[in-house]
Design an enzyme around this catalytic site. Sequence first.
Site, PDB file in Angstrom:
ATOM      1  CG  ASP A  78     -92.443  32.028 -18.345  1.00  0.00           C
ATOM      2  OD1 ASP A  78     -92.491  33.211 -17.958  1.00  0.00           O
ATOM      3  OD2 ASP A  78     -93.229  31.148 -17.948  1.00  0.00           O
ATOM      4  CG  ASP A  94     -95.365  33.314 -13.912  1.00  0.00           C
ATOM      5  OD1 ASP A  94     -95.837  32.183 -13.697  1.00  0.00           O
ATOM      6  OD2 ASP A  94     -94.556  33.546 -14.827  1.00  0.00           O
TER       7      ASP A  94
END
Length: 213
Positions: free
Chosen positions: A27, A167
């Site tokens: 990320d 996610d």
Amino acid sequence: MLSADFLHLQKDIRMINESEADFFHLDIMDGVFVPNISYGMPLIKAIKKAAEKPLDVHLMIVQPERYIAEFKKVGADMLTVHWEACTHLHRTVHQIKDEDMLAGVALNPHTPVSCLEDIIQDLDLVLIMSVNPGFGGQRFIERSLKRISDLKELIIKNNSNALIEVDGGVGIDNAEDIVAAGADILVAGNAVFGAENPTEIIHKLKQIEITEA
């Protein structure tokens, strides 16, 4: 990898290498698109050297098109940009493909999946954010299950080969429902790295995928 122990990152990378996990999910946050800053190119490059599995890189940044070639250079195999961050999404998706990476588009919880109608055939994956992006450890937004099933219908209707990735708040307690709704890829951060036996958690998540396939 946002939930990994950054003081012992090589150990955690080795654990993922030896596990049944398919990818390393990274990320990237810029403190502008989301209210947090994670890490950048040098760390991705370092992870690539030790990783034995593809790097699935999720860009939570403004103007991602400026950095596509650079992310390829440091080792990204899959690159996902946010629909909300791209003024010219079609162009950006094909920039990613031109760099020989799989191209994904992420949707924030408030963004309707129908906005992908005109580009779904060009995508390799769609990332459904099941929390508001920016921080790990958040609670799964239950309405995400309906969004996943709606996205699955959109993919089928348009004869797309796009995979559905989910996610945010994913764990053993809700993974079966997420897969049943149509998800192909589960991103589990805290559920894995916060567990006493991370490889066992990964194994259990993979068994759910196999059962539902």
